[in-house]
Scaffold this motif. Structure first.
Motif: not given
Length: 75
Positions: A4, A6-8, A14-17, A29, A69, A72, A74
């Motif tokens: 995925e 990920q955006h900080n 850090w999440v998958n937006t 997602p 970005f 990572r 999953v």
């Protein structure tokens, strides 16, 4: 194994937006089969934003820093 982008984010770290829609119309997602696929998507998205800034469609201060970005795996 999937990957995925990920955006900080300021609030959640850090999440998958990135989202996509499944066959039932639910937002889920966005994940990729390979790290290279995820990187290609990220590169394409950032290039599209840069093009919008260059054409005046988007304000220069509404871009993104590529360092915000990461790709990572999953689990």
């Amino acid at each position: 194994m999937t990957y995925e982008i990920q955006h900080n984010t300021w609030c959640d770290g850090w999440v998958n937006t990135s989202l996509t829609t499944d066959d039932d119309g639910n937002e889920i997602p966005l994940v990729f089969a390979t790290q290279a696929d995820a990187q290609a998507e990220l590169d394409s998205d950032l290039a599209h934003i840069d093009d919008q800034i260059a054409s005046g469609e988007r304000e220069p201060d509404h871009g993104y820093d590529p360092d915000d970005f990461r790709i990572r795996e999953v689990k």
